[in-house]
Enzyme design. Structure first.
Site, PDB file in Angstrom:
ATOM      1  N   HIS A   1      38.168  39.048  30.248  1.00  0.00           N
ATOM      2  CA  HIS A   1      39.291  39.985  30.412  1.00  0.00           C
ATOM      3  C   HIS A   1      40.616  39.226  30.293  1.00  0.00           C
ATOM      4  O   HIS A   1      40.838  38.226  30.990  1.00  0.00           O
ATOM      5  CB  HIS A   1      39.179  40.658  31.778  1.00  0.00           C
ATOM      6  CG  HIS A   1      40.184  41.727  32.033  1.00  0.00           C
ATOM      7  ND1 HIS A   1      40.067  43.004  31.522  1.00  0.00           N
ATOM      8  CD2 HIS A   1      41.347  41.719  32.745  1.00  0.00           C
ATOM      9  CE1 HIS A   1      41.100  43.738  31.920  1.00  0.00           C
ATOM     10  NE2 HIS A   1      41.895  42.972  32.650  1.00  0.00           N
TER      11      HIS A   1
ATOM     12  N   MET B   1      49.632  45.000  29.185  1.00  0.00           N
ATOM     13  CA  MET B   1      50.614  45.540  30.139  1.00  0.00           C
ATOM     14  C   MET B   1      51.987  45.249  29.543  1.00  0.00           C
ATOM     15  O   MET B   1      52.758  44.434  30.065  1.00  0.00           O
ATOM     16  CB  MET B   1      50.404  44.883  31.511  1.00  0.00           C
ATOM     17  CG  MET B   1      49.149  45.376  32.214  1.00  0.00           C
ATOM     18  SD  MET B   1      48.575  44.305  33.541  1.00  0.00           S
ATOM     19  CE  MET B   1      47.583  43.155  32.573  1.00  0.00           C
TER      20      MET B   1
ATOM     21  N   GLY C   1      50.240  43.556  37.518  1.00  0.00           N
ATOM     22  CA  GLY C   1      51.262  42.515  37.499  1.00  0.00           C
ATOM     23  C   GLY C   1      50.783  41.195  38.084  1.00  0.00           C
ATOM     24  O   GLY C   1      51.198  40.139  37.623  1.00  0.00           O
TER      25      GLY C   1
ATOM     26  N   GLY D   1      47.414  38.929  40.199  1.00  0.00           N
ATOM     27  CA  GLY D   1      46.073  38.822  40.755  1.00  0.00           C
ATOM     28  C   GLY D   1      46.168  38.730  42.278  1.00  0.00           C
ATOM     29  O   GLY D   1      47.261  38.575  42.844  1.00  0.00           O
TER      30      GLY D   1
END
Ligand code: DX5
Ligand code: ZN
Length: 227
Positions: free
Chosen positions: A34, A69, A143, A145
């Site tokens: 990912h 994003m 935005g 982790g």
């Protein structure tokens, strides 16, 4: 039995050794890789773009699952396709013409995903279901982790599962996934789990393997009991 797809987010990797980190999670049992692309505009953080993905593409044969994003997103789809992403996911909140964006991704020969922020209702996907390969439901505000899982999204997972019906659309969860939260979303219908900090904690390949196995055990058990 359907097996949960585990997609470690390299956002939590050691960026100074990104290639080796991808090789390590590949060997440790990751199903997909990912990739969190952030622009400092749609989300309050900046990560990496297509050139970095292209540079590490050769380190793993696994599916490259690209979570954009960025806003705008459409002008960059071709670059991410060229970099070797297999799935390209756009945020519904970051495109004015979701139907057109999804078509554009498929026209590049890639799987098309849509991501919804925690506060975005699932109704936005109602008229694009036939253009979708994946729905990515954020269980944190995108935005960063390491944030806490937002519980009310579990209801949205169940609603999306009902909307999707028999269509071959993956339901992916991203944010705060741990062995404790994974069963909640797996039982509600998710089949792909992204995890960053819960995979990379420990900092070595054996820890990554143990962490992936723990999430998989927790979610596979819940999928079975939900079936
Ligand atoms: C957040 C990213 C996530 C993030 C998840 O915006 O989309 O993929 O890396 O990190 P954890 O698993 O630590 O919540
Ligand atoms: Zn992500």
């Amino acid at each position: 039995m359907t097996r949960t797809i585990i997609a470690p987010s390299i956002l939590s990797a050691d960026f100074s050794r990104l290639g080796e980190e991808i090789e390590a999670i590949d060997r440790a049992g990751a199903d997909w890789i990912h990739l969190d692309v952030m622009d400092g505009h749609f989300v309050p953080n900046i990560t990496f773009g297509a050139p970095v993905i292209k540079a590490v593409r050769g380190r793993s044969k696994k599916v490259f699952d690209c979570h954009l994003m960025i806003e705008p997103a459409d002008p960059y789809f071709a670059a991410f396709a060229d970099a070797g992403c297999d799935i390209i996911t756009v945020h519904a909140e970051a495109t004015k013409h979701l139907d057109r964006s999804l078509q554009a991704i498929r026209d590049l020969g890639k799987k098309a995903g849509v991501s919804l922020n925690p506060a975005t209702p699932e109704s936005v996907i109602e008229y694009v279901l036939d253009r979708l390969d994946l729905v990515l439901l954020m269980t944190v505000n995108p935005g960063f982790g390491g944030q806490a899982f937002i519980g009310p999204v579990v209801d949205k997972v169940a609603r999306v599962k009902a909307m999707v019906g028999a269509r071959p659309i993956d339901i992916e969860i991203d944010g705060g996934v741990t062995p404790e939260t994974a069963p909640l979303v797996a039982a509600a219908g998710a089949n792909v789990l992204v995890a960053g900090s819960a995979v990379f904690r420990g900092g070595n390949e054996q820890a990554y393997a143990d962490n992936i196995a723990a999430i998989r055990r927790a979610s596979d058990g819940a999928m079975r009991s939900a079936a």
